[in-house]
Design a protein around this motif. Structure first.
Motif, mmCIF file in Angstrom:
data_model
loop_
_atom_site.group_PDB
_atom_site.id
_atom_site.type_symbol
_atom_site.label_atom_id
_atom_site.label_comp_id
_atom_site.label_asym_id
_atom_site.label_seq_id
_atom_site.Cartn_x
_atom_site.Cartn_y
_atom_site.Cartn_z
ATOM 1 N N GLU A 353 -0.322 -25.667 18.261
ATOM 2 C CA GLU A 353 0.273 -24.481 18.873
ATOM 3 C C GLU A 353 -0.768 -23.617 19.556
ATOM 4 O O GLU A 353 -0.454 -22.796 20.419
ATOM 5 N N GLY A 354 -2.028 -23.789 19.158
ATOM 6 C CA GLY A 354 -3.125 -23.107 19.812
ATOM 7 C C GLY A 354 -3.443 -21.746 19.226
ATOM 8 O O GLY A 354 -2.703 -21.185 18.417
ATOM 9 N N LEU A 355 -4.561 -21.217 19.655
ATOM 10 C CA LEU A 355 -5.066 -19.917 19.217
ATOM 11 C C LEU A 355 -4.750 -18.880 20.283
ATOM 12 O O LEU A 355 -5.066 -19.086 21.465
ATOM 13 N N PRO A 356 -4.134 -17.748 19.931
ATOM 14 C CA PRO A 356 -3.874 -16.719 20.938
ATOM 15 C C PRO A 356 -5.174 -16.228 21.577
ATOM 16 O O PRO A 356 -6.163 -15.968 20.885
ATOM 17 N N LEU A 357 -5.166 -16.104 22.895
ATOM 18 C CA LEU A 357 -6.354 -15.612 23.593
ATOM 19 C C LEU A 357 -6.771 -14.239 23.098
ATOM 20 O O LEU A 357 -7.950 -13.877 23.144
ATOM 21 N N ALA A 358 -5.805 -13.462 22.602
ATOM 22 C CA ALA A 358 -6.107 -12.115 22.127
ATOM 23 C C ALA A 358 -7.060 -12.116 20.940
ATOM 24 O O ALA A 358 -7.676 -11.084 20.636
ATOM 25 N N GLU A 359 -7.209 -13.264 20.263
ATOM 26 C CA GLU A 359 -8.121 -13.331 19.123
ATOM 27 C C GLU A 359 -9.586 -13.451 19.557
ATOM 28 O O GLU A 359 -10.490 -13.317 18.724
ATOM 29 N N LEU A 360 -9.838 -13.695 20.829
ATOM 30 C CA LEU A 360 -11.208 -13.929 21.294
ATOM 31 C C LEU A 360 -11.884 -12.634 21.733
ATOM 32 O O LEU A 360 -11.241 -11.727 22.275
ATOM 33 N N THR A 361 -13.180 -12.573 21.502
ATOM 34 C CA THR A 361 -13.994 -11.498 22.063
ATOM 35 C C THR A 361 -14.219 -11.795 23.550
ATOM 36 O O THR A 361 -13.967 -12.912 24.019
ATOM 37 N N PRO A 362 -14.716 -10.827 24.316
ATOM 38 C CA PRO A 362 -15.021 -11.123 25.730
ATOM 39 C C PRO A 362 -15.971 -12.304 25.894
ATOM 40 O O PRO A 362 -15.792 -13.125 26.798
ATOM 41 N N ALA A 363 -16.958 -12.422 25.000
ATOM 42 C CA ALA A 363 -17.891 -13.549 25.092
ATOM 43 C C ALA A 363 -17.185 -14.869 24.792
ATOM 44 O O ALA A 363 -17.444 -15.893 25.428
ATOM 45 N N GLY A 364 -16.282 -14.862 23.825
ATOM 46 C CA GLY A 364 -15.523 -16.068 23.518
ATOM 47 C C GLY A 364 -14.635 -16.477 24.676
ATOM 48 O O GLY A 364 -14.544 -17.657 25.024
ATOM 49 N N ALA A 365 -13.981 -15.488 25.297
ATOM 50 C CA ALA A 365 -13.140 -15.791 26.451
ATOM 51 C C ALA A 365 -13.970 -16.331 27.607
ATOM 52 O O ALA A 365 -13.530 -17.228 28.339
ATOM 53 N N ALA A 366 -15.194 -15.812 27.767
ATOM 54 C CA ALA A 366 -16.055 -16.271 28.857
ATOM 55 C C ALA A 366 -16.481 -17.723 28.674
ATOM 56 O O ALA A 366 -16.828 -18.404 29.649
ATOM 57 N N ALA A 367 -16.470 -18.210 27.438
ATOM 58 C CA ALA A 367 -16.872 -19.603 27.172
ATOM 59 C C ALA A 367 -15.797 -20.603 27.551
ATOM 60 O O ALA A 367 -16.047 -21.812 27.600
ATOM 61 N N LEU A 368 -14.585 -20.125 27.840
ATOM 62 C CA LEU A 368 -13.471 -21.038 28.070
ATOM 63 C C LEU A 368 -13.646 -21.871 29.339
ATOM 64 O O LEU A 368 -13.246 -23.033 29.377
ATOM 65 N N ASP A 369 -14.229 -21.274 30.382
ATOM 66 C CA ASP A 369 -14.390 -22.032 31.627
ATOM 67 C C ASP A 369 -15.190 -23.307 31.383
ATOM 68 O O ASP A 369 -14.817 -24.392 31.856
ATOM 69 N N GLU A 370 -16.292 -23.181 30.643
ATOM 70 C CA GLU A 370 -17.118 -24.352 30.374
ATOM 71 C C GLU A 370 -16.391 -25.340 29.461
ATOM 72 O O GLU A 370 -16.485 -26.561 29.647
ATOM 73 N N LEU A 371 -15.640 -24.836 28.486
ATOM 74 C CA LEU A 371 -14.906 -25.714 27.579
ATOM 75 C C LEU A 371 -13.806 -26.473 28.306
ATOM 76 O O LEU A 371 -13.563 -27.653 28.042
ATOM 77 N N VAL A 372 -13.150 -25.808 29.259
ATOM 78 C CA VAL A 372 -12.149 -26.498 30.076
ATOM 79 C C VAL A 372 -12.825 -27.538 30.960
ATOM 80 O O VAL A 372 -12.378 -28.688 31.069
ATOM 81 N N GLY A 373 -13.951 -27.152 31.573
ATOM 82 C CA GLY A 373 -14.670 -28.080 32.428
ATOM 83 C C GLY A 373 -15.183 -29.297 31.689
ATOM 84 O O GLY A 373 -15.287 -30.388 32.268
ATOM 85 N N SER A 374 -15.487 -29.135 30.402
ATOM 86 C CA SER A 374 -15.966 -30.252 29.578
ATOM 87 C C SER A 374 -14.830 -31.108 29.043
ATOM 88 O O SER A 374 -15.073 -32.099 28.343
ATOM 89 N N GLY A 375 -13.608 -30.705 29.322
ATOM 90 C CA GLY A 375 -12.457 -31.484 28.862
ATOM 91 C C GLY A 375 -12.103 -31.261 27.417
ATOM 92 O O GLY A 375 -11.371 -32.070 26.829
ATOM 93 N N LEU A 376 -12.573 -30.172 26.818
ATOM 94 C CA LEU A 376 -12.318 -29.924 25.404
ATOM 95 C C LEU A 376 -11.142 -28.981 25.169
ATOM 96 O O LEU A 376 -10.532 -28.996 24.094
#
Length: 408
Positions: A353-376
């Motif tokens: 079901e996934g983790l709500p984005l609201a649970e992330l800090t700004p730094a955690g949210a900023a890491a998402l681009d790289e995680l998406v790009g890595s296919g994770l």
């Protein structure tokens, strides 16, 4: 029930909890975990808090265990007070809960119902080794109110079961599942372990196919881990066995996911597959979603409103404390807001079901681009406001979590 609980802070002798923790009780489902610490023999890989008859010596016997554990259930009701909601899930784990007579398990469940009340439609699960039940005992458990049974299958290959020190034979599983279905259990689950010494690709494929032939509602599949202090760890240290290889374990996981998904089961958590939402283990979802639960029994862990505690480990000391009118809790910890957020991220990201984005800090949210790009991380999940792992991401859950928590 790991062999290495944290140190923690002293727990109150009466088991009392802060008012702030109790105030959260009505906000989430409440579960009860009942640990039965007895096994007929010890599996070589197991580091849970369990005991065979020879290991217990003069400790609390299985014959008196139900009455002792009921005292803790009554203590729980006093501590949680009138604000406690009816219990949503009960899970009997171990050890081997079904080494106790069905009447004892029924008495424990009845005590939960009498002290807290069971919510209508409550999920009541027991773990069971295949050799520890028969048609009659399963019928008795179902009549007592148990709705779900989880069988420890582990493998369909005799030599793999022998490497794990399991006592049952593969042919036992079809019988026990048939008996559970005839008894009327709502859900039947099987547990598998992959990466055992001597297990081949073909062996693992046979185990998956063997599990699917049982038509289970739910399958759990876990990588074998070598825990310090176990017989398996000693054999690895002596060079008698090879430690499971990470790449091989990853291949086994992918094989499991592909096979189970093709058969109509989908992963709702990294290591758990089910035929649909109605077959998800609601008790375990309570853990992953940060719910409250009281753990009954030696070494059992509990959590209510950000307070986590764990009981003394030996059945003898456990019984002595309860007979003296004291809580069996050995120690506890009170989680601060940062620690609670860490746990929400670590556990929530494991769920489909996934983790709500609201649970992330700004730094955690900023890491998402790289995680998406890595296919994770799945990009389509972000559009729904949630962090959802891809299949590759499930293989590297720890990597994703570290990236999302880099500033915490």
């Amino acid at each position: 029930m790991s062999s290495k609980p944290p140190e923690g802070l002293p727990a109150p002798a009466d088991g009392g909890l802060p008012a702030t923790a109790l105030a959260e009780l009505p906000l989430r489902p409440l579960g009860v975990y009942i640990h039965v610490p007895y096994c007929a023999s010890r599996c070589g890989y197991c580091d849970f808090n369990t005991y065979t008859a020879s290991e217990l010596g003069g400790g609390t016997s299985a014959a008196t265990y139900a009455a002792t554990a009921i005292e803790e259930i009554r203590l729980a009701a006093r501590v949680l007070g009138p604000g406690a909601p009816p219990v949503d899930t009960v899970f009997f784990g171990g050890g081997t809960p079904t080494l106790l007579p069905p009447a004892d398990l029924a008495a424990l469940l009845a005590a939960v119902d009498e002290t807290f009340g069971l919510r209508p439609g409550a999920e009541v699960t027991t773990e069971a080794n295949p050799e520890s039940v028969d048609a009659a005992s399963l019928e008795q458990l179902r009549a007592a109110g148990f709705t779900r049974v989880s069988f420890g299958m582990q493998s369909a290959r005799p030599h793999v079961l022998a490497a794990l020190d399991r006592r049952h034979t593969p042919g036992r599983l079809p019988d026990v599942v048939c008996w559970a279905r005839k008894a009327g259990f709502d859900q039947v689950s099987v547990d598998l372990i992959y990466g055992a010494p001597g297990e081949s690709d073909r062996d693992w494929a046979a185990s998956l196919e063997g599990a699917l032939e049982l038509a289970p509602d739910h399958v759990s599949a876990y990588a074998l881990t070598v825990e310090d202090g176990t017989k398996l760890a000693r054999r690895v240290r002596r060079g008698e066995l090879l430690e499971p290889d990470d790449d091989l374990l990853a291949d086994r996981y992918l094989q499991a996911d592909e096979t189970l998904t093709a058969a109509g089961l989908s992963a709702y958590e990294v290591s758990n597959w089910a035929t649909g939402p109605s077959a998800w283990c609601r008790h375990n979802l309570g853990y992953w979603r940060g719910g409250g639960w009281w753990g009954v029994g030696p070494g059992a862990h509990s959590h209510v409103g950000g307070v986590r505690w764990w009981n003394v480990r030996h059945p003898s000391e456990y019984g002595d404390r309860l007979r003296a009118g004291q809580s069996p809790a050995r120690a506890r910890e009170v989680l601060d807001p940062r620690e609670r957020q860490l746990e929400r991220v670590m556990l929530g990201v494991r769920l489909a079901e996934g983790l709500p984005l609201a649970e992330l800090t700004p730094a955690g949210a900023a890491a998402l681009d790289e995680l998406v790009g890595s296919g994770l991380v799945a990009p389509e999940g972000l559009a729904d406001g949630r962090v959802r792992l891809t299949r590759d991401g499930r293989l590297l859950t720890d990597t994703v979590v570290r990236a999302l928590l880099s500033d915490l």
